[in-house]
Design an enzyme around this catalytic site. Structure first.
Site, PDB file in Angstrom:
ATOM      1  N   GLU A 194      -5.640  -7.978  -0.933  1.00 30.42           N
ATOM      2  CA  GLU A 194      -6.329  -7.728   0.331  1.00 30.42           C
ATOM      3  C   GLU A 194      -7.779  -7.368   0.047  1.00 30.42           C
ATOM      4  OE1 GLU A 194      -4.671  -5.060   3.237  1.00 30.42           O
ATOM      5  OE2 GLU A 194      -2.608  -5.579   2.681  1.00 30.42           O
ATOM      6  N   GLU A 248       0.829  -1.215   0.000  1.00 32.74           N
ATOM      7  CA  GLU A 248       0.000   0.000   0.000  1.00 32.74           C
ATOM      8  C   GLU A 248       0.861   1.262   0.000  1.00 32.74           C
ATOM      9  OE1 GLU A 248      -4.204  -1.479   1.952  1.00 32.74           O
ATOM     10  OE2 GLU A 248      -2.803  -0.444   3.268  1.00 32.74           O
TER      11      GLU A 248
END
Length: 482
Positions: free
Chosen positions: A380, A183
């Protein structure tokens, strides 16, 4: 039921991060990492962003849940066996930088740390589970934060390169799939996690955020170069946080705001890592913060490196969508931890205020594939909820099954749209410490771990209802979602 057939080689699995589940925070030579000084509780980020936060451990004042995790370090064989029972084709995990280089700038790697990952990878391969490794997942040696100031310091490029070279060289024959940073774009909202920057060491100066990104882009390209020199067939991806963003209405002002939000939040980091160069809107984005590209410390050689070593695929997280509304300020809001904003009246929210939007995943997949034409990997996705064991040590988590079913259906629809999707690894396939709040009570897993927010419990593992459901999803290759 989804009507679209998933590819025969689709990578079904689950995802975790070292700092959130391993525990054993100073075992076998591991050094302190950044998450080891993050306290527990919903005020975790507020505490970290106080100007006097000094990145030190105060055992009397705080409990540090990352120290314990779920003690995966001593339970990994049991945990991998449970993943295998579910039928995992792959398992996404990360390597703790501070297990390999305890201080980050050490001359030699810590062999005991490497041996742990030797054993973990071997255990995966024993069950024909493909390891998917994130090299840096919201974790870095604390020494690199305190001594060097985190990723705003260009010296970290060399430290990361050494770390990446060490693990890639050690494991490239066993591990095909890699990601360079977790991320990476999340620093737009909370730079402490991915860049090691808080108010006390420069997070409030956007120049530091962009400089840290540049240093990470260069480091990512170096990792791709190292990996491809070892084996041209290695797949090395980037990993971004993606929140599909809607305009609140058809007002062109809101449409422009949505375009700008997408550029800054969803696309900027991927544009550099996938396309190999800074996008045309870079100067406009920097100008928003009274910056110019020439304010950053970069070299022509670094820009050439970015151009020559883009990533092979795009990994991304998807939990929620968001809404842009800049014309009036009296709309109802959602108070999601880390990412709140304007409430979308068409969506429900999770226990933590994240707006649940499976159609947004289909949109995300189409937007990313249209833009980049590179394989996509949903690494995710999941629902954090207050799970409770019943008298039979069982969790009836129909709410999680419903969430995942809808999102898998959205993947099937995106496949029918022509999107190239490699795989799906729901987040926190076994309960672990929440990155944003340091809680155990925010549970995502198919497997319940008996430990509470104070680190108390037996640490025993129990299958939830979703365990058997996901098992049948994988066994049917996404055909049976009932």
């Amino acid at each position: 039921m989804t009507t679209q057939q998933f590819p025969a080689n689709f990578l079904w699995g689950g995802a975790t991060a070292a700092n959130q589940l391993e525990g054993a925070y100073q075992t076998d030579g591991k050094g302190l990492s950044l998450p080891d000084v993050l306290p527990a509780g919903k005020q975790r980020m507020q505490i970290v962003n106080q100007p006097d936060f000094d990145f030190s451990i105060d055992e009397q004042k705080y409990f540090y849940p990352n120290h314990l995790g779920i003690d995966h370090y001593h339970h990994f064989k049991e945990d991998i066996a449970l993943f295998a029972e579910m039928g995992f084709k792959c398992y996404r995990f990360s390597i703790a930088w501070s297990r390999i280089f305890p201080n980050g700038d050490d001359a030699q790697p810590n062999e005991a740390g490497l041996k742990f990952y030797d054993a973990l990878i071997a255990e995966c391969l024993k069950y024909q589970i493909e390891p998917v490794i994130t090299i840096s997942h919201y974790e870095m040696p604390l020494h690199l934060v305190k001594q060097y100031g985190g990723w705003k310091n260009k010296k970290l490029i060399d430290f990361y390169e050494k770390f990446a070279r060490t693990v890639l060289t050690r494991y490239y024959k066993q591990v095909k799939y890699w990601m360079t940073f977790n991320e990476i774009n999340s620093a737009a909202h909370f730079p402490i996690m991915s860049q090691g920057l808080a108010a006390a060491n420069g997070a409030n100066d956007k120049k530091n955020i962009f400089q840290a990104w540049h240093n990470q882009f260069v480091s990512s390209a170096k990792a791709v170069k190292i990996g491809h020199e070892l084996d041209a067939n290695l797949q090395i991806g980037c990993m971004i946080l993606y929140a599909t963003t809607y305009s609140y209405d058809a007002n062109p002002v809101n449409q422009v705001a949505t375009m700008k939000a997408n550029q800054e939040n969803n696309f900027f980091c991927a544009d550099v890592q996938v396309r190999g160069h800074y996008p045309a809107y870079t100067q406009s984005l920097l100008a928003k913060y009274n910056l110019q590209f020439t304010d950053l410390d970069y070299t022509t050689e670094e820009l050439e490196l970015l151009a020559h070593y883009p990533v092979d695929y795009i990994g991304f997280s998807y939990y929620m969508s968001s809404v842009e509304e800049v014309t009036q300020k009296d709309h109802e809001s959602v108070n999601g931890n880390l990412m709140g904003g304007v409430r979308n009246p068409f969506l429900k929210t999770s226990d933590w205020g994240w707006q649940i939007d499976p159609d947004g995943l289909r949109i995300a997949l189409n937007q990313l594939y249209d833009r980049y034409q590179k394989p996509l990997f949903i690494v995710e996705n999941g629902l954090g909820a207050h799970d409770k064991l019943d008298a039979n040590n069982y969790v009836v988590d129909d709410y999680r099954i419903d969430y995942l079913r809808q999102h898998i259906q959205a993947i099937g629809q995106a496949l029918a749209d022509g999107v190239d999707v490699m795989g799906y690894t729901p987040w926190g396939c076994i309960d672990l410490v929440s990155a944003s709040t340091g809680e155990m009570s925010k549970r995502y897993g198919f497997i319940y771990v008996d430990v509470d927010d104070q680190g108390q419990g037996t640490f025993k593992r129990y299958k939830k209802k979703s365990f058997n459901w996901y098992q049948q999803v994988i066994a049917s290759n996404g055909a049976n979602l009932d």
